[in-house]
Design a protein around this motif. Structure first.
Motif, PDB file in Angstrom:
ATOM      1  N   GLN A   5      28.114  13.554  -1.091  1.00 17.16           N
ATOM      2  CA  GLN A   5      28.131  14.431   0.105  1.00 17.16           C
ATOM      3  C   GLN A   5      26.352  14.794  -0.132  1.00 17.16           C
ATOM      4  N   GLU A   6      25.595  14.674  -0.588  1.00 17.65           N
ATOM      5  CA  GLU A   6      24.248  15.102  -1.214  1.00 17.65           C
ATOM      6  C   GLU A   6      23.718  14.149  -1.735  1.00 17.65           C
ATOM      7  N   LEU A   7      22.417  13.737  -1.021  1.00 17.79           N
ATOM      8  CA  LEU A   7      21.055  13.342  -1.198  1.00 17.79           C
ATOM      9  C   LEU A   7      20.047  14.415  -2.292  1.00 17.79           C
ATOM     10  N   LYS A   8      20.005  13.809  -3.446  1.00 12.73           N
ATOM     11  CA  LYS A   8      19.012  14.944  -4.593  1.00 12.73           C
ATOM     12  C   LYS A   8      18.258  13.456  -4.874  1.00 12.73           C
ATOM     13  N   LEU A   9      16.220  14.435  -5.289  1.00 15.04           N
ATOM     14  CA  LEU A   9      15.672  14.137  -5.212  1.00 15.04           C
ATOM     15  C   LEU A   9      15.243  13.705  -7.005  1.00 15.04           C
ATOM     16  N   ILE A  10      14.749  12.307  -6.888  1.00 14.95           N
ATOM     17  CA  ILE A  10      15.172  12.152  -8.499  1.00 14.95           C
ATOM     18  C   ILE A  10      14.084  11.573  -9.199  1.00 14.95           C
ATOM     19  N   ARG A  11      12.977  11.021  -7.750  1.00 14.45           N
ATOM     20  CA  ARG A  11      11.469  10.631  -8.813  1.00 14.45           C
ATOM     21  C   ARG A  11      10.137  11.420  -7.337  1.00 14.45           C
ATOM     22  N   ARG A  12       9.214  11.547  -7.841  1.00 15.64           N
ATOM     23  CA  ARG A  12       8.942  11.602  -6.707  1.00 15.64           C
ATOM     24  C   ARG A  12       6.878  12.143  -6.680  1.00 15.64           C
ATOM     25  N   ILE A  13       6.498  10.855  -6.136  1.00 15.18           N
ATOM     26  CA  ILE A  13       5.352  10.315  -6.847  1.00 15.18           C
ATOM     27  C   ILE A  13       3.959  10.393  -5.600  1.00 15.18           C
ATOM     28  N   GLU A  14       2.955  11.166  -5.573  1.00 11.55           N
ATOM     29  CA  GLU A  14       2.509  11.148  -4.484  1.00 11.55           C
ATOM     30  C   GLU A  14       0.928  11.456  -4.869  1.00 11.55           C
ATOM     31  N   ASP A  15       0.283  10.192  -4.195  1.00 14.00           N
ATOM     32  CA  ASP A  15      -1.214   9.804  -4.409  1.00 14.00           C
ATOM     33  C   ASP A  15      -1.537   9.307  -5.771  1.00 14.00           C
ATOM     34  N   GLY A  16       0.021   8.518  -6.748  1.00 16.08           N
ATOM     35  CA  GLY A  16      -0.507   8.067  -8.203  1.00 16.08           C
ATOM     36  C   GLY A  16       0.234   9.000  -9.053  1.00 16.08           C
ATOM     37  N   GLU A  17       0.512  10.078  -8.539  1.00 18.15           N
ATOM     38  CA  GLU A  17       0.713  11.098  -9.773  1.00 18.15           C
ATOM     39  C   GLU A  17       2.336  11.463  -9.729  1.00 18.15           C
ATOM     40  N   VAL A  18       2.823  11.826 -10.382  1.00 13.27           N
ATOM     41  CA  VAL A  18       4.056  12.475 -10.527  1.00 13.27           C
ATOM     42  C   VAL A  18       4.035  13.278 -10.301  1.00 13.27           C
ATOM     43  N   LEU A  19       5.781  14.341  -9.407  1.00 10.72           N
ATOM     44  CA  LEU A  19       4.916  15.374  -9.420  1.00 10.72           C
ATOM     45  C   LEU A  19       6.761  16.329  -9.441  1.00 10.72           C
ATOM     46  N   SER A  20       7.033  17.311  -9.337  1.00 13.64           N
ATOM     47  CA  SER A  20       8.562  17.977  -9.755  1.00 13.64           C
ATOM     48  C   SER A  20       9.238  16.909  -8.492  1.00 13.64           C
ATOM     49  N   ASN A  21      10.834  17.197  -9.402  1.00 12.75           N
ATOM     50  CA  ASN A  21      11.569  17.215  -8.232  1.00 12.75           C
ATOM     51  C   ASN A  21      12.344  18.080  -7.760  1.00 12.75           C
ATOM     52  N   PRO A  78       1.126  -1.050   0.092  1.00  9.61           N
ATOM     53  CA  PRO A  78       0.035  -0.388  -0.204  1.00  9.61           C
ATOM     54  C   PRO A  78       1.109   0.992   0.227  1.00  9.61           C
ATOM     55  N   VAL A  79       0.993   1.733  -0.955  1.00 11.92           N
ATOM     56  CA  VAL A  79       1.914   3.374  -1.017  1.00 11.92           C
ATOM     57  C   VAL A  79       1.174   4.554  -1.582  1.00 11.92           C
ATOM     58  N   ASP A  80       1.006   5.342  -1.030  1.00 14.19           N
ATOM     59  CA  ASP A  80       0.781   6.449  -0.804  1.00 14.19           C
ATOM     60  C   ASP A  80       1.341   8.187  -1.306  1.00 14.19           C
ATOM     61  N   TYR A  81       2.139   7.382  -0.968  1.00 14.70           N
ATOM     62  CA  TYR A  81       3.994   8.156  -1.736  1.00 14.70           C
ATOM     63  C   TYR A  81       4.997   7.591  -1.554  1.00 14.70           C
ATOM     64  N   ALA A  82       6.579   8.017  -2.561  1.00 15.01           N
ATOM     65  CA  ALA A  82       7.228   6.988  -2.971  1.00 15.01           C
ATOM     66  C   ALA A  82       7.931   8.261  -3.355  1.00 15.01           C
ATOM     67  N   TYR A  83       9.151   8.495  -2.678  1.00 14.59           N
ATOM     68  CA  TYR A  83      10.241   9.091  -2.727  1.00 14.59           C
ATOM     69  C   TYR A  83      11.357   8.066  -3.898  1.00 14.59           C
ATOM     70  N   ILE A  84      12.315   8.301  -4.216  1.00 10.23           N
ATOM     71  CA  ILE A  84      14.191   8.072  -4.664  1.00 10.23           C
ATOM     72  C   ILE A  84      14.879   9.097  -4.407  1.00 10.23           C
ATOM     73  N   LEU A  85      15.949   9.410  -4.515  1.00 11.32           N
ATOM     74  CA  LEU A  85      17.309   9.781  -4.194  1.00 11.32           C
ATOM     75  C   LEU A  85      18.211   9.570  -3.990  1.00 11.32           C
ATOM     76  N   GLU A  86      18.839  10.020  -5.443  1.00 12.84           N
ATOM     77  CA  GLU A  86      20.154   9.119  -5.574  1.00 12.84           C
ATOM     78  C   GLU A  86      21.230  10.081  -4.646  1.00 12.84           C
ATOM     79  N   THR A  87      22.667   9.464  -3.829  1.00 18.14           N
ATOM     80  CA  THR A  87      23.738  10.399  -3.645  1.00 18.14           C
ATOM     81  C   THR A  87      24.773  10.662  -4.906  1.00 18.14           C
ATOM     82  N   ILE A  88      24.822  12.259  -4.567  1.00 18.98           N
ATOM     83  CA  ILE A  88      25.746  12.526  -5.355  1.00 18.98           C
ATOM     84  C   ILE A  88      27.404  12.903  -4.703  1.00 18.98           C
ATOM     85  N   ASP A  89      28.190  12.523  -5.527  1.00 12.73           N
ATOM     86  CA  ASP A  89      29.778  12.953  -5.210  1.00 12.73           C
ATOM     87  C   ASP A  89      30.129  12.178  -3.431  1.00 12.73           C
TER      88      ASP A  89
END
Length: 367
Positions: free
Chosen positions: A281-297, A268-279
């Motif tokens: 040093q940092e985690l950058k958001l590369i995919r954001r889905i809320e209530d089945g809708e793909v939103l901006s990163n 049961p997934v209502d919100y999903a986020y995937i973040l990738e590591t950058i050097d």
């Protein structure tokens, strides 16, 4: 279609107006016998609660197999005791299932339904000359009335359930649908066990609860263990299938979209986020889905040890939370305000975390 707030208030009001008065009427009209035998009453109540808190889970649907013990209670002590035990069984079951706050109406709803079914079938049983606390083996007429009670209980339960679904959920269901088949099977399995328990209890006393109760509880445990094992094996099989399907994709975005899609089908997934590591040093958001809708990163990145996601990255371990109160103090952004359950997992390659996956659900204890 869920039950609206007004209907929930009506359900609570109906329970308050009907059940206490009905209990008093039942006590006066059909007084219990052996009501002062607290040892045996307590033993039956204990078995009732144990059975109620051990529903058999099939395809995430708990099957409530309490009918056999309530039948034996009715035949042993009368209608009033059976009613009281049924109300307690409903409370025990729903506490075991940990129903959410918006589902609290199920306490009075199920209690009211059990009360109506018990009163209707029990009143007809007594009206036709039925007796409780007597031998059934040597009197076929009494056994016939007891079987009639079972049939009435079964039919009334189906009628009350269908009426509820139509009145409060707006669902016009077939009387001979899937629920009918499940209820029929459980009735055919459990009610004979109730007769066996009562006959043994009438002959040998409390030892009958051990002879019948322990095997039933053991079988319930074994069945639930087996189903849990099958469920886990099913997840492994689906995970392997997802891996094969992802290997066929050549675009990164296509792989990510497929991954999220398949996870949403399994969990049961209502919100999903995937973040990738950058050097590193940092985690950058590369995919954001809320209530089945793909939103901006466009959300800001995260550093190490920042929030749940940052801790999963640094500690290289998964985090699981069942409700918002468990993670609210350590959260830093990203997670939607309506989220309750959270599963946060680092994604590693060559023993190095390359991304972090966070799944969230509006349900409590979803994972």
């Amino acid at each position: 279609m869920g039950v609206n707030p007004k209907a929930k208030k009506v359900i609570f009001l109906l329970w308050i107006l009907i059940v206490p008065v009905g209990m008093w009427y039942t006590y006066q009209t059909y007084p219990p016998h052996d009501a002062d035998n607290w040892v045996e009453l307590s033993a039956f109540l204990l078995l009732t609660v144990i059975v109620a808190t051990m529903p058999i889970d099939i395809n995430n649907v708990p099957i409530f197999l309490i009918q056999w013990i309530t039948l034996s209670t009715f035949l042993s002590f009368g209608l009033f005791v059976e009613m009281v035990f049924s109300q307690i069984a409903v409370i025990a079951l729903l506490l075991k299932l940990r129903v959410q706050k918006d589902q609290y109406f199920r306490f009075p709803l199920n209690g009211l339904m059990f009360f109506i079914v018990s009163l209707g079938s029990g009143a007809v049983f007594y009206m036709l000359g039925g007796q409780t606390g007597v031998s059934l083996v040597q009197h076929p007429h009494r056994l016939g009335l007891a079987v009639l009670y079972v049939v009435l209980y079964y039919v009334l339960n189906q009628i009350v359930l269908s009426f509820y679904l139509f009145l409060f959920n707006g669902r016009k269901v077939s009387f001979f649908g899937k629920d009918f088949i499940v209820e029929t099977i459980t009735t055919l399995i459990t009610f004979p066990l109730g007769f066996v328990l009562y006959m043994l209890y009438y002959q040998i006393g409390l030892q009958a609860l051990l002879f019948v109760g322990i095997p039933f509880v053991s079988v319930s445990i074994i069945f639930n263990r087996y189903y849990s094992s099958e469920k886990i094996n099913g997840f492994f099989q689906k995970a392997a299938e997802i891996g094969h399907q992802m290997a066929e994709r050549h675009e990164v975005n296509g792989v990510i979209d497929l991954f999220i899609q398949k996870l949403s089908e399994m969990l049961p997934v209502d919100y999903a986020y995937i973040l990738e590591t950058i050097d590193d040093q940092e985690l950058k958001l590369i995919r954001r889905i809320e209530d089945g809708e793909v939103l901006s990163n466009d959300l800001p990145g995260l550093k190490k040890n920042e929030g749940i996601i940052g801790n999963a990255w640094v500690k290289q371990k998964a985090f699981l939370f069942s409700s918002k109160k468990e993670w609210n103090d350590i959260n830093i952004g990203y997670i939607h305000e309506l989220a309750e359950s959270i599963l946060c997992v680092p994604i590693a390659r060559n023993k190095k975390v390359i991304a972090v996956l966070l799944l969230a659900s509006k349900q409590k204890r979803a994972y």
